[in-house]
Design a protein around this motif. Structure first.
Motif, PDB file in Angstrom:
ATOM      1  N   LEU A   1      31.345  37.525  46.413  1.00 45.23           N
ATOM      2  CA  LEU A   1      31.085  38.652  45.517  1.00 45.23           C
ATOM      3  C   LEU A   1      32.357  39.434  45.212  1.00 45.23           C
ATOM      4  CD1 LEU A   1      27.673  39.934  46.912  1.00 45.23           C
ATOM      5  CD2 LEU A   1      28.090  38.672  44.797  1.00 45.23           C
ATOM      6  N   ILE A   2      33.202  39.619  46.201  1.00 42.51           N
ATOM      7  CA  ILE A   2      34.474  40.316  45.968  1.00 42.51           C
ATOM      8  C   ILE A   2      35.324  39.528  44.966  1.00 42.51           C
ATOM      9  CG2 ILE A   2      36.668  40.953  47.054  1.00 42.51           C
ATOM     10  CD1 ILE A   2      35.015  41.705  49.553  1.00 42.51           C
ATOM     11  N   LEU A   3      35.370  38.223  45.113  1.00 45.62           N
ATOM     12  CA  LEU A   3      36.143  37.401  44.181  1.00 45.62           C
ATOM     13  C   LEU A   3      35.563  37.447  42.768  1.00 45.62           C
ATOM     14  CD1 LEU A   3      36.897  34.304  46.418  1.00 45.62           C
ATOM     15  CD2 LEU A   3      38.482  36.073  45.692  1.00 45.62           C
ATOM     16  N   LYS A   4      34.238  37.482  42.655  1.00 50.05           N
ATOM     17  CA  LYS A   4      33.602  37.573  41.333  1.00 50.05           C
ATOM     18  C   LYS A   4      33.940  38.896  40.656  1.00 50.05           C
ATOM     19  CE  LYS A   4      31.451  33.860  40.317  1.00 50.05           C
ATOM     20  NZ  LYS A   4      31.855  33.126  39.143  1.00 50.05           N
ATOM     21  N   VAL A   5      33.921  39.991  41.414  1.00 50.56           N
ATOM     22  CA  VAL A   5      34.259  41.302  40.854  1.00 50.56           C
ATOM     23  C   VAL A   5      35.715  41.317  40.413  1.00 50.56           C
ATOM     24  CG1 VAL A   5      34.561  43.745  41.438  1.00 50.56           C
ATOM     25  CG2 VAL A   5      32.469  42.575  42.082  1.00 50.56           C
ATOM     26  N   ALA A   6      36.613  40.758  41.223  1.00 53.64           N
ATOM     27  CA  ALA A   6      38.031  40.708  40.859  1.00 53.64           C
ATOM     28  C   ALA A   6      38.237  39.876  39.588  1.00 53.64           C
ATOM     29  CB  ALA A   6      38.838  40.131  42.016  1.00 53.64           C
ATOM     30  N   ASP A   7      37.535  38.768  39.472  1.00 54.35           N
ATOM     31  CA  ASP A   7      37.631  37.926  38.284  1.00 54.35           C
ATOM     32  C   ASP A   7      37.127  38.663  37.053  1.00 54.35           C
ATOM     33  OD1 ASP A   7      38.279  35.352  37.140  1.00 54.35           O
ATOM     34  OD2 ASP A   7      36.107  35.048  36.914  1.00 54.35           O
ATOM     35  N   PHE A   8      36.016  39.396  37.200  1.00 53.35           N
ATOM     36  CA  PHE A   8      35.466  40.179  36.091  1.00 53.35           C
ATOM     37  C   PHE A   8      36.462  41.238  35.638  1.00 53.35           C
ATOM     38  CE2 PHE A   8      33.177  44.010  34.719  1.00 53.35           C
ATOM     39  CZ  PHE A   8      32.540  43.506  33.603  1.00 53.35           C
ATOM     40  N   ILE A   9      37.098  41.926  36.579  1.00 57.55           N
ATOM     41  CA  ILE A   9      38.078  42.962  36.237  1.00 57.55           C
ATOM     42  C   ILE A   9      39.272  42.340  35.517  1.00 57.55           C
ATOM     43  CG2 ILE A   9      39.721  44.602  37.235  1.00 57.55           C
ATOM     44  CD1 ILE A   9      37.566  45.211  39.355  1.00 57.55           C
ATOM     45  N   LYS A  10      39.712  41.168  35.977  1.00 55.58           N
ATOM     46  CA  LYS A  10      40.846  40.495  35.343  1.00 55.58           C
ATOM     47  C   LYS A  10      40.523  40.123  33.901  1.00 55.58           C
ATOM     48  CE  LYS A  10      42.364  36.086  35.849  1.00 55.58           C
ATOM     49  NZ  LYS A  10      42.721  34.882  36.597  1.00 55.58           N
ATOM     50  N   HIS A  11      39.333  39.563  33.680  1.00 54.93           N
ATOM     51  CA  HIS A  11      38.948  39.179  32.322  1.00 54.93           C
ATOM     52  C   HIS A  11      38.743  40.408  31.436  1.00 54.93           C
ATOM     53  CE1 HIS A  11      38.810  34.904  32.726  1.00 54.93           C
ATOM     54  NE2 HIS A  11      38.066  34.981  33.818  1.00 54.93           N
ATOM     55  N   THR A  12      38.216  41.485  32.007  1.00 60.64           N
ATOM     56  CA  THR A  12      38.034  42.715  31.235  1.00 60.64           C
ATOM     57  C   THR A  12      39.380  43.282  30.812  1.00 60.64           C
ATOM     58  OG1 THR A  12      35.998  43.212  32.442  1.00 60.64           O
ATOM     59  CG2 THR A  12      37.028  45.027  31.279  1.00 60.64           C
ATOM     60  N   LYS A  13      40.334  43.259  31.721  1.00 61.08           N
ATOM     61  CA  LYS A  13      41.673  43.753  31.391  1.00 61.08           C
ATOM     62  C   LYS A  13      42.301  42.909  30.288  1.00 61.08           C
ATOM     63  CE  LYS A  13      46.025  45.047  33.542  1.00 61.08           C
ATOM     64  NZ  LYS A  13      46.814  45.081  34.774  1.00 61.08           N
TER      65      LYS A  13
END
Length: 52
Positions: free
Chosen positions: A19-31
């Protein structure tokens, strides 16, 4: 601590890491998407300025 408790703890730990990795990936794509939108806005402003 029994083997079942240990197994459940490992599974919970893996789920938390996932879940932590999914959130980090989401933030990266959002940025990346926000940067892309900023570039498009700059292109539109430049087009409007050149048109005037």
């Amino acid at each position: 601590m029994s083997a079942v408790d240990f197994g459940v703890d490992i599974i919970i730990f893996i789920i938390i890491i996932y879940l932590i990795l999914k959130v980090a990936d989401f933030i990266k794509h959002t940025k990346a998407k926000l940067n892309e939108m900023d570039k498009k806005i700059d292109e539109i402003r430049k087009y409007i300025d050149d048109k005037e």
